[in-house]
Design a protein around this motif. Structure first.
Motif, short mmCIF file in Angstrom:
data_model
loop_
_atom_site.label_atom_id
_atom_site.label_comp_id
_atom_site.label_asym_id
_atom_site.label_seq_id
_atom_site.Cartn_x
_atom_site.Cartn_y
_atom_site.Cartn_z
N THR A 102 39.17 15.98 -4.21
CA THR A 102 39.54 16.94 -3.02
C THR A 102 38.36 17.46 -1.64
OG1 THR A 102 40.13 17.69 -5.45
CG2 THR A 102 39.90 19.25 -3.15
N HIS A 103 37.01 17.24 -2.32
CA HIS A 103 35.95 17.35 -1.34
C HIS A 103 35.64 16.31 -1.17
CE1 HIS A 103 36.84 20.44 -4.06
NE2 HIS A 103 36.09 21.71 -2.49
N GLY A 104 35.61 15.09 -1.42
CA GLY A 104 35.14 13.88 -0.64
C GLY A 104 34.14 13.69 -1.22
N PRO A 105 32.86 12.72 -0.80
CA PRO A 105 31.77 12.25 -1.78
C PRO A 105 30.38 13.72 -1.71
CG PRO A 105 32.06 11.06 0.10
CD PRO A 105 33.34 11.78 0.58
N PHE A 106 29.23 13.37 -2.28
CA PHE A 106 28.94 15.08 -2.48
C PHE A 106 28.22 14.02 -1.24
CE2 PHE A 106 30.52 14.62 -6.49
CZ PHE A 106 30.62 15.81 -7.39
N ARG A 107 27.57 15.11 -0.71
CA ARG A 107 26.74 14.73 0.43
C ARG A 107 25.41 15.43 0.12
NH1 ARG A 107 30.83 18.00 2.00
NH2 ARG A 107 29.65 19.71 1.60
N GLY A 110 22.37 18.23 -5.46
CA GLY A 110 22.89 19.36 -6.03
C GLY A 110 24.28 20.65 -5.24
N GLU A 111 24.94 20.19 -4.45
CA GLU A 111 26.07 20.01 -4.45
C GLU A 111 27.07 20.12 -5.68
OE1 GLU A 111 30.10 18.86 -1.65
OE2 GLU A 111 28.36 17.94 -1.52
N LEU A 112 26.57 19.46 -6.87
CA LEU A 112 27.21 19.92 -8.27
C LEU A 112 27.54 20.88 -9.06
CD1 LEU A 112 24.96 16.02 -9.99
CD2 LEU A 112 27.95 16.74 -9.79
N THR A 113 26.95 21.59 -8.28
CA THR A 113 26.60 22.78 -8.65
C THR A 113 27.97 23.69 -8.28
OG1 THR A 113 25.60 23.82 -6.60
CG2 THR A 113 24.21 23.65 -8.63
N GLU A 114 28.42 23.36 -7.53
CA GLU A 114 30.14 23.91 -6.98
C GLU A 114 30.68 23.47 -8.02
OE1 GLU A 114 30.17 25.71 -4.36
OE2 GLU A 114 28.63 25.45 -4.16
N VAL A 115 31.03 22.37 -8.40
CA VAL A 115 31.92 21.84 -9.14
C VAL A 115 31.68 23.19 -11.25
CG1 VAL A 115 32.36 20.40 -11.18
CG2 VAL A 115 31.78 19.63 -9.56
N ARG A 122 22.41 23.08 -16.93
CA ARG A 122 22.71 21.94 -16.84
C ARG A 122 22.81 20.56 -15.89
NH1 ARG A 122 29.13 22.18 -18.51
NH2 ARG A 122 27.31 22.47 -20.50
N MET A 123 21.87 21.58 -15.00
CA MET A 123 21.90 20.90 -13.45
C MET A 123 20.59 20.42 -14.39
SD MET A 123 22.72 19.86 -10.06
CE MET A 123 22.45 18.82 -8.82
N VAL A 130 20.78 11.11 -11.17
CA VAL A 130 21.82 11.20 -11.40
C VAL A 130 21.39 11.59 -9.30
CG1 VAL A 130 23.38 12.58 -12.03
CG2 VAL A 130 22.27 13.60 -10.35
N THR A 131 22.32 10.52 -8.96
CA THR A 131 22.01 10.27 -7.14
C THR A 131 23.59 10.21 -6.35
OG1 THR A 131 20.69 9.00 -5.78
CG2 THR A 131 21.96 8.16 -7.69
N ILE A 132 23.09 10.70 -5.21
CA ILE A 132 24.49 10.86 -4.02
C ILE A 132 24.31 8.35 -3.45
CG2 ILE A 132 24.60 12.37 -4.07
CD1 ILE A 132 23.33 12.42 -1.07
N GLY A 133 23.09 8.35 -4.01
CA GLY A 133 23.35 6.82 -3.60
C GLY A 133 22.77 6.89 -1.63
N GLY A 134 22.36 5.63 -1.02
CA GLY A 134 21.80 5.36 -0.32
C GLY A 134 20.72 6.19 0.37
N SER A 135 20.34 7.07 -0.78
CA SER A 135 18.78 7.83 -0.10
C SER A 135 17.69 7.61 -0.57
CB SER A 135 19.56 9.92 0.10
OG SER A 135 20.03 9.28 -1.33
#
Length: 135
Positions: A102-107, A110-115, A122-123, A130-135
């Motif tokens: 719905t919202h596109g890739p996680f930026r 920490g954005e996981l807390t929006e789920v 749990r976070m 976990v990672t968002i990759g590429g950073s």
């Protein structure tokens, strides 16, 4: 009177048969019984390149969600990979996938807390995995 005697005798014989069968069954020596079990071989761990005939009609695999440091990329992880995270079950994993659709890739992680269902505790439990990759 004769009918009552016959009925009483029939009831007695049925009760005797049931009782006798019960006790005979308990005395049966079960050590002679052998149950057969079909042996299955464990899945092969050798990696072989798939041939054209075995992959025809099969969708290509999604990009790997696990990156070099062993963390799971939440932007590309499959349902099974998300479920493998601590405290993440099937319902939360489905919500993570629905959120990113719905919202596109996680930026950020920490954005996981929006789920829905992912709070501070749990976070904290999944943060190091976990990672968002590429950073």
């Amino acid at each position: 009177m004769k009918k009552a005697s016959i009925l009483l005798l029939a009831v007695f014989l049925m009760a005797s048969c049931l009782t006798g069968g019960f006790f005979l069954g308990r005395q049966f020596n079960r050590s002679d019984v052998q149950l057969s079990r079909q042996e299955t071989s464990p899945p092969s761990t050798t990696s072989q390149a798939p041939t054209q005939s075995t992959t025809a009609g099969i969708e290509p695999a999604p990009p790997p969600a696990q990156i070099d440091d062993g963390k799971i990329n939440i932007n590309t992880a499959t349902l099974e990979q998300l479920i493998s995270l601590p405290t993440i079950g099937e319902v939360i994993a489905q919500r993570i996938i629905a959120y990113r659709q719905t919202h596109g890739p996680f930026r950020s992680v920490g954005e996981l807390t929006e789920v829905e269902g992912i709070g501070e505790k749990r976070m904290e439990a999944i943060l190091e995995y976990v990672t968002i990759g590429g950073s």
